[in-house]
Scaffold this motif. Structure first.
Motif, PDB file in Angstrom:
ATOM      1  N   ARG A   1       0.831  -1.215   0.000  1.00  0.00           N
ATOM      2  CA  ARG A   1       0.000   0.000   0.000  1.00  0.00           C
ATOM      3  C   ARG A   1       0.859   1.255   0.000  1.00  0.00           C
ATOM      4  O   ARG A   1       0.566   2.225  -0.703  1.00  0.00           O
ATOM      5  CB  ARG A   1      -0.916   0.018   1.227  1.00  0.00           C
ATOM      6  N   ARG A   2       1.924   1.244   0.778  1.00  0.00           N
ATOM      7  CA  ARG A   2       2.807   2.405   0.848  1.00  0.00           C
ATOM      8  C   ARG A   2       3.457   2.677  -0.502  1.00  0.00           C
ATOM      9  O   ARG A   2       3.490   3.822  -0.966  1.00  0.00           O
ATOM     10  CB  ARG A   2       3.890   2.170   1.907  1.00  0.00           C
TER      11      ARG A   2
ATOM     12  N   ARG B   1       1.507   6.672  -6.912  1.00  0.00           N
ATOM     13  CA  ARG B   1       0.428   7.574  -7.286  1.00  0.00           C
ATOM     14  C   ARG B   1       0.855   9.033  -7.096  1.00  0.00           C
ATOM     15  O   ARG B   1       0.647   9.878  -7.965  1.00  0.00           O
ATOM     16  CB  ARG B   1      -0.809   7.284  -6.425  1.00  0.00           C
ATOM     17  N   ARG B   2       1.475   9.312  -5.953  1.00  0.00           N
ATOM     18  CA  ARG B   2       1.914  10.679  -5.657  1.00  0.00           C
ATOM     19  C   ARG B   2       2.983  11.129  -6.651  1.00  0.00           C
ATOM     20  O   ARG B   2       2.963  12.260  -7.132  1.00  0.00           O
ATOM     21  CB  ARG B   2       2.446  10.731  -4.226  1.00  0.00           C
TER      22      ARG B   2
ATOM     23  N   GLU C   1       2.351   1.756  -3.458  1.00  0.00           N
ATOM     24  CA  GLU C   1       1.323   2.192  -4.415  1.00  0.00           C
ATOM     25  C   GLU C   1       0.995   3.669  -4.219  1.00  0.00           C
ATOM     26  O   GLU C   1       0.867   4.414  -5.194  1.00  0.00           O
ATOM     27  CB  GLU C   1       0.059   1.353  -4.265  1.00  0.00           C
ATOM     28  N   SER C   2       0.883   4.105  -2.973  1.00  0.00           N
ATOM     29  CA  SER C   2       0.563   5.511  -2.729  1.00  0.00           C
ATOM     30  C   SER C   2       1.722   6.406  -3.156  1.00  0.00           C
ATOM     31  O   SER C   2       1.510   7.492  -3.692  1.00  0.00           O
ATOM     32  CB  SER C   2       0.197   5.733  -1.270  1.00  0.00           C
ATOM     33  N   LYS C   3       2.974   5.933  -2.963  1.00  0.00           N
ATOM     34  CA  LYS C   3       4.124   6.713  -3.416  1.00  0.00           C
ATOM     35  C   LYS C   3       4.145   6.813  -4.937  1.00  0.00           C
ATOM     36  O   LYS C   3       4.454   7.870  -5.496  1.00  0.00           O
ATOM     37  CB  LYS C   3       5.433   6.066  -2.926  1.00  0.00           C
TER      38      LYS C   3
END
Length: 71
Positions: free
Chosen positions: A49-50, A56-57, A52-54
């Motif tokens: 999850r971490r 995306r950002r 993936e969020s990085k």
């Protein structure tokens, strides 16, 4: 040095007793040894999850930069 003030009661005697009680309680709490922290690793799902969020950002920021260069 430790200063404990007590002014909640009308008499000096009761204030002294109150301050002494609080001092004793502080010493009792300080005597208790804290439970040592057990080191843990992040789970696979949380790492995924971490990342993936990085990703995306970073995609959002990459788009932000490319629009400025088009002008």
């Amino acid at each position: 040095m430790l200063i404990i003030t007590a002014q909640s009661h009308r008499t000096q005697e009761r204030n002294r007793a109150d301050a002494l009680d609080r001092l004793i309680e502080l010493v009792r709490q300080a005597a208790v040894r804290p439970v040592p922290r057990r080191a843990t690793k992040p789970t696979k799902a949380s790492r995924r999850r971490r990342l993936e969020s990085k990703k995306r950002r970073s995609g959002i920021k990459a788009l932000r930069g490319s629009a400025a260069h088009d002008e």
